[in-house]
Design a protein around this motif. Structure first.
Motif, PDB file in Angstrom:
ATOM      1  N   LYS A  31       0.813  -1.217   0.000  1.00 43.31           N
ATOM      2  CA  LYS A  31       0.000   0.000   0.000  1.00 43.31           C
ATOM      3  C   LYS A  31       0.851   1.274   0.000  1.00 43.31           C
ATOM      4  CE  LYS A  31      -3.546   2.431   2.547  1.00 43.31           C
ATOM      5  NZ  LYS A  31      -4.370   2.491   3.730  1.00 43.31           N
ATOM      6  N   ASN A  32       1.864   1.308   0.851  1.00 40.12           N
ATOM      7  CA  ASN A  32       2.666   2.521   0.998  1.00 40.12           C
ATOM      8  C   ASN A  32       4.066   2.365   0.405  1.00 40.12           C
ATOM      9  OD1 ASN A  32       0.552   3.703   2.406  1.00 40.12           O
ATOM     10  ND2 ASN A  32       1.379   3.170   4.402  1.00 40.12           N
ATOM     11  N   VAL A  69       4.174   8.952   6.749  1.00 36.17           N
ATOM     12  CA  VAL A  69       3.443   8.310   7.839  1.00 36.17           C
ATOM     13  C   VAL A  69       4.348   7.481   8.753  1.00 36.17           C
ATOM     14  CG1 VAL A  69       1.206   8.256   6.688  1.00 36.17           C
ATOM     15  CG2 VAL A  69       2.790   6.353   6.361  1.00 36.17           C
ATOM     16  N   GLU A  79       2.116   7.584   2.721  1.00 45.32           N
ATOM     17  CA  GLU A  79       0.733   7.232   2.400  1.00 45.32           C
ATOM     18  C   GLU A  79       0.318   8.093   1.218  1.00 45.32           C
ATOM     19  OE1 GLU A  79      -3.725   7.392   4.310  1.00 45.32           O
ATOM     20  OE2 GLU A  79      -2.001   7.278   5.645  1.00 45.32           O
ATOM     21  N   ASP A  83      -6.196   6.437  -3.161  1.00 48.69           N
ATOM     22  CA  ASP A  83      -6.288   5.013  -2.842  1.00 48.69           C
ATOM     23  C   ASP A  83      -6.305   4.250  -4.160  1.00 48.69           C
ATOM     24  OD1 ASP A  83      -6.796   2.468  -1.956  1.00 48.69           O
ATOM     25  OD2 ASP A  83      -8.674   2.962  -0.957  1.00 48.69           O
TER      26      ASP A  83
END
Length: 103
Positions: A31-32, A69, A79, A83
């Motif tokens: 995700k990151n 983050v 982050e 999305d």
């Protein structure tokens, strides 16, 4: 050809914080993504903004990417503002930083 910022092959020159510290955003197939090759990691705060730097000639400067983050001794985790899993539209940017000698 398009590539997600989270892709492990992705490398994006970025600026971090109001001080414009320079680093490379590298996808992790998670995700990151993270920022490596940043000398000033200790001076960056959680929540600092990450933008494209314009270096390398692929992306124009000052495109918002995300925010810090997590900090490690050697890298930052970012982050992304978008999305990736719910992304429905993209904007293609035709950018060139070639400077002509003819002014």
């Amino acid at each position: 050809r398009g590539m997600l910022a989270t892709d492990v092959s992705s490398r994006i020159p970025v600026s971090v914080s109001d001080e414009s510290f320079q680093g490379i955003l590298i996808g992790q197939n998670q995700k990151n993504p993270r920022i490596d090759f940043l000398k000033e990691v200790a001076q960056v705060a959680i929540g600092d903004l990450v933008t494209t730097s314009g270096k390398g000639g692929i992306f124009p400067p000052y495109v918002f990417v995300g925010q810090v983050v997590k900090k490690s001794k050697d890298y930052l985790e970012v982050e992304l503002f978008e999305d990736i899993k719910t992304l429905t539209h993209v904007r293609l940017i035709n950018f060139s930083n070639n400077i002509s000698d003819d002014f």
